[in-house]
Design a protein around this motif. Sequence first.
Motif, PDB file in Angstrom:
ATOM      1  N   ASP B 134      29.291 -24.858  53.195  1.00 29.52           N
ATOM      2  CA  ASP B 134      30.070 -24.251  52.105  1.00 29.52           C
ATOM      3  C   ASP B 134      29.769 -22.771  51.963  1.00 29.52           C
ATOM      4  N   ARG B 308      38.079 -27.922  51.330  1.00 26.69           N
ATOM      5  CA  ARG B 308      36.647 -27.705  51.587  1.00 26.69           C
ATOM      6  C   ARG B 308      36.337 -26.977  52.893  1.00 26.69           C
ATOM      7  N   TRP B 312      36.671 -24.295  50.139  1.00 25.76           N
ATOM      8  CA  TRP B 312      37.285 -24.766  48.887  1.00 25.76           C
ATOM      9  C   TRP B 312      38.509 -23.922  48.526  1.00 25.76           C
TER      10      TRP B 312
END
Lengths: 444, 444
Positions: B134, B308, B312
């Motif tokens: 992420d 994601r 995101w």
Amino acid sequence: MPENPRRTLKLGAVLLGVGGPGQHHTWLDPQIPADASVDVRWYIARAQEAEAARFDHVFIVDSQYITPDSPHHYLSRLEPLTLLSAIAVHTEHIGLVATLTTSYSEPFDVARRLASLDHISGGRAGWNVVTSGDQGTAGNYSRDAHYDYATRYGRALEHVRVAQGLWDSYEPGALPRDREAGVFLDRSKLHALNHVGEHFRVAGPLNIERTPQGQPVIFQAGDSEEGRDLGAAVADAIFTHAANLEQAVAFRTELRERAAAKGRDPRHVLIVPGIHPIIGDTDEEAIARQAAVLGAKSFDKALAELGRPFGWHDFAQYDLDAPFPDVPSGESFRTQAEAVKRLAAEKGWTLRQVVEHQLAQGWSPFVGSPLTVADEIQRWFEAGGFDGINITVNSPADFARFTDQVLPILRERGVVRSEYESSTLRGNLGLPVPENRHTAALVP
Amino acid sequence: MPENPRRTLKLGAVLLGVGGPGQHHTWLDPQIPADASVDVRWYIARAQEAEAARFDHVFIVDSQYITPDSPHHYLSRLEPLTLLSAIAVHTEHIGLVATLTTSYSEPFDVARRLASLDHISGGRAGWNVVTSGDQGTAGNYSRDAHYDYATRYGRALEHVRVAQGLWDSYEPGALPRDREAGVFLDRSKLHALNHVGEHFRVAGPLNIERTPQGQPVIFQAGDSEEGRDLGAAVADAIFTHAANLEQAVAFRTELRERAAAKGRDPRHVLIVPGIHPIIGDTDEEAIARQAAVLGAKSFDKALAELGRPFGWHDFAQYDLDAPFPDVPSGESFRTQAEAVKRLAAEKGWTLRQVVEHQLAQGWSPFVGSPLTVADEIQRWFEAGGFDGINITVNSPADFARFTDQVLPILRERGVVRSEYESSTLRGNLGLPVPENRHTAALVP
Ligand SMILES: Cc1cc2nc3c(=O)[nH]c(=O)nc-3n(C[C@H](O)[C@H](O)[C@H](O)COP(=O)(O)O)c2cc1C
Ligand SMILES: Cc1cc2nc3c(=O)[nH]c(=O)nc-3n(C[C@H](O)[C@H](O)[C@H](O)COP(=O)(O)O)c2cc1C
């Protein structure tokens, strides 16, 4: 009498370390495994004994820099949070306090790991905030030099504030996990932090929900002007040294005033020095035991260790019989280094005399029969010398002397309690649960 | 036949996460506590079940960035090393693999915590090296943006190499702890690292002695060109995805060649994809179970999660019936994001069609009766599709179907072993103990 007569003395047990001269020899004790510092079973057994004696917490000190001259239990030791997590699942009541530095860590990571321990232990986590005593730690974290005091403590304050902000990411009730309604999260109760400061920028939210204690208990250790200011600002409890009652009362009074000046309730800043009781059947026997421990330490070892507060400065290079050398205090344990220099100057001592003093001084004010030690602890407590004590004995046998012979006297007198009063460390220490900032904002 | 017929299939169990579409609903399962992701007892029970079935390891995935749209078990989860340490002291044989990112951590700290877990567990620690999928993680670690791929993987390689160097700080025998001779440390066997690199400067030595495994087992996850290169260079085992046998064989062949080209023995680079068996009494029942799991997921949830791999990215802003939007792949899971874009381009799909595909695809190649699933696993193993599998089922009931119905068939056929062969994870995985670099230097 303490100002709040309903308060009892808080009890912590330091598992290895800061135990005075004797700690350097614990590996020689045939009753202790020589590799105790990496033996999780040894630690678990000690924590269970402390829990059986209704201690509030066990306490793990730490360092991240070694030289071949480091004390044996520094050379190879378990990392505090992995260790305490293992202890957590073999105990039920006792608090678990981990020393973690703010100088070489990130608040998101620290907040997360402590919150994780708080969940794993059901609300028993504590954080001893330090700024790394050993300046050599810098070299293990891609830095040329340790931070100077202003930066080090500025970073510490911001670090703790960010962690506290992250711990409030989820309001109570933010995760209804309502299966019937199909609602896991109440989005309105999850908050980003968006912190932008001098040392850190941290967006949040933290990826772990509010913990059983609301926030882990914050200890702080570091006695300089800057260190006291940090403690007064953020600490629930302060770990310190206490050489004599007069100094202890002065330190506690001063810290409470500082906390009050910052708008805090001084009853929520507990002063908890490390104390090292040396207990014998009689006073004479205890005094002899202390002398034996002191005598067992070699001059060369003491000379090497004198260097630590000065950033492991090598004192062996100097003439032992010349005046104490003018070594800079450095950025390691400046407060300690300056105390040594002040003493040498006041007394006009040579290097040899300083080392001999370190070797020979009766370092513990709590030496005697169980009754003598219990009396002395009670006297300090009632005179306002401390709110709790972190016991730093060097062997399970010495710990048993304290729990089996001294504690019953203190319990009988109502100085310590007989049972846990709460399921959390915060509860047992008599500290309030910090209200979540987002909920608090709603209260008029 | 596998090239080495004496080798058996290695078995790992991923505890929560990466379980395909169904993982998003586990909290709705009345047999699982809705707060399982922060319930240490739940994890301990799962690890004990895996140990009873003689699994080689349990595996904890991780992330450090959430939004309100994150899957429920990302929103609030225990930190991997505190969790595994708690599991360590309630299990005896099973390996404990923690996902830790190299992008937002320091090698001294990571090396130390993993070494601590290796001591606590008696030689069962593993590290799944990731670079943080992420990109938002950057904002929690004082950075404006995630590292680009070159930096991210350059840092990862250097990070692991430094950790490995630190793990060799103490040669075997460096701590004689000889009470009679009074020798705790053999100074000649304690080594500084003095690493000076592009991303890190780390002096060492590490403050924990050589661990039972010599070095914790290194897993690696990340499938890009850069990721494969890292895995081939440093990993003992590679965690990956496997959509079909052809891709799996190609991936394994390629990785082994890369490792060989770097001078490594390819038998010491195990390929271990996550697999998600869906088992029914009959093939039909299993297929129906898969369809039910897929059908339970809402379109909106799938649309949110599509974002994601793109960091995101919010896909709800686009017209569902227009061609798949041209969104940059970004720095999160670029390999995954590009695969989605490639598929959409090849098929000429709209955004809605991509989401429907994600929802409807039969995502697991291991669906059927116990016999069907066992046959399929054996077929892949013998064809060289993998050396081991990380099972990613979503509930203890599904795990029990695998251990009680599929494993006995594989055991009977000699594909998996019946007993632990070693007390360490390294031993059970058939991996050699890396020789300490300082000792190795002495060997001619
Ligand atoms: C009682 C006490 C315990 C301490 N324990 C630790 C410790 O475990 N690890 C550490 O790195 N520093 C420890 N410190 C060091 C402090 O964090 C600080 O760096 C050091 O004392 C120098 O700061 P000062 O001059 O403010 O005291 C301790 C300090 C005190 C006073
Ligand atoms: C099977 C697999 C599992 C992964 N698990 C994690 C994880 O648990 N945590 C994480 O931050 N990243 C994880 N990653 C992400 C990688 O570390 C990497 O950042 C990401 O896959 C993008 O790199 P790539 O394009 O090389 O795959 C995983 C990747 C793969 C392929």
